[in-house]
Design an enzyme around this catalytic site. Structure first.
Site, mmCIF file in Angstrom:
data_model
loop_
_atom_site.group_PDB
_atom_site.id
_atom_site.type_symbol
_atom_site.label_atom_id
_atom_site.label_comp_id
_atom_site.label_asym_id
_atom_site.label_seq_id
_atom_site.Cartn_x
_atom_site.Cartn_y
_atom_site.Cartn_z
ATOM 1 N N THR A 1 6.091 0.282 -6.907
ATOM 2 C CA THR A 1 5.271 1.484 -7.063
ATOM 3 C C THR A 1 6.061 2.741 -6.730
ATOM 4 O OG1 THR A 1 4.351 1.053 -4.859
ATOM 5 C CG2 THR A 1 3.000 0.444 -6.758
ATOM 6 N N ARG B 1 0.823 -1.207 0.000
ATOM 7 C CA ARG B 1 0.000 0.000 0.000
ATOM 8 C C ARG B 1 0.861 1.264 0.000
ATOM 9 N NH1 ARG B 1 -2.897 0.823 4.166
ATOM 10 N NH2 ARG B 1 -4.481 2.067 3.132
ATOM 11 N N LYS B 2 2.122 1.121 -0.365
ATOM 12 C CA LYS B 2 2.989 2.302 -0.543
ATOM 13 C C LYS B 2 2.733 2.875 -1.933
ATOM 14 C CE LYS B 2 6.506 0.828 2.735
ATOM 15 N NZ LYS B 2 7.917 0.404 2.940
ATOM 16 N N THR B 3 1.558 3.475 -2.059
ATOM 17 C CA THR B 3 1.098 4.023 -3.330
ATOM 18 C C THR B 3 0.843 5.517 -3.159
ATOM 19 O OG1 THR B 3 -1.140 3.360 -2.703
ATOM 20 C CG2 THR B 3 0.065 1.880 -4.163
#
Length: 279
Positions: free
Chosen positions: A263, A126-128
């Protein structure tokens, strides 16, 4: 068009595209094409079509999402009012370039790791970018990777800060099992061999080995095999994994490698939009 997607476009336009309105007369028709200026994996095509359609620009897709791109290849042909095209051009290209870059990096990483571990899954984290996470996660999928969680409501993922407040691995899994629907998998992040064994015995569906080096990962996998636990649980590794070390993690025989690298460190693919008048 999705409300959040429309907002991206209109945030860029503002009240009006001053340059285009000043220079381009109404009634002019143009055709054009989006070109890839380098090799890679195509992504963001469906998104571009949605934007162009909203602004009454006709499209013909020549390279679909997830397909390979050659240098100089035309991805999409477009036609319509140049004032509409020019007003959305930068937003379309930025999204496609960003997504294609993620898809390309994901594809390249997967080729490397599956040369030593054919069954390993490469997943995003979830490092977006806030607001763009849905598109970036889809780009991972187009590159052949797994999206992991899109949002917090996809599944249970017990992390170190949860454990610090709850008191332990077994208690955390028990609480999660009581609360979560039977349709939701329960994953837990652990940092030691002892915690990994506790989690597997407590019924976790996925055990994430966080910030372990490859040798420690091997030790955990061997211990799980010795206790006949590995068949009942998916083992994932995460934390500080990038193109320099991912091969070493793949060689351990782990089931899933999740990394934010695909990402947060992906370089945008170079694309361009070229227009010409229709005579």
């Amino acid at each position: 068009m999705r409300q959040d997607l429309a907002k991206l476009v209109y945030d860029d336009i503002g009240f009006e595209d001053i340059t285009t309105r000043a220079l381009i007369p109404p009634g002019l028709k143009v055709k054009g094409h989006i070109i890839s200026k380098e090799e890679g994996i195509s992504a963001g095509v469906e998104l571009a079509v949605a934007i162009f359609t909203e602004f009454e620009v006709e499209t013909e897709v020549l390279v679909a999402d997830g397909e390979k791109l050659k240098q100089g290849q035309i991805i999409m042909e477009i036609s319509g009012d140049p004032r509409s095209i020019l007003s959305v051009e930068r937003t379309v290209l930025n999204l496609m370039m960003r997504m294609s870059g993620i898809a390309t990096l994901t594809s390249n990483i997967i080729k490397v790791v599956r040369s030593v571990n054919p069954d390993v899954i490469v997943a995003g984290t979830r490092k977006t970018t806030p607001g763009l996470q849905f598109f970036e996660k889809n780009a991972i999928r187009y590159g052949g990777g797994d999206t992991h969680r899109y949002r917090l409501d996809d599944s249970v993922l017990i992390k170190d800060n949860h454990l610090a407040l709850v008191g332990g691995v077994v208690e955390a899994i028990s609480l999660a099992r009581k609360y979560a629907s039977f349709t939701k998998k329960i994953e837990i992040e652990v940092e030691t061999l002892e915690e990994a064994l506790l989690a597997a015995n407590a019924g976790a569906d996925i055990v994430m080995l966080d910030n372990m080096d490859p040798e420690d990962v091997k030790t955990v996998l061997e211990a799980l095999d010795d206790e006949n636990l590995h068949d009942n649980v998916i083992i994932e590794v995460s934390g500080g994994i990038n193109s320099d070390n991912i091969l070493q993690f793949a060689k351990t025989g782990v089931d899933v490698i999740s990394t934010g690298y695909i990402t947060h460190s992906a370089r945008s693919l170079d694309l361009s939009l070229e227009l010409e008048k229709i005579h």
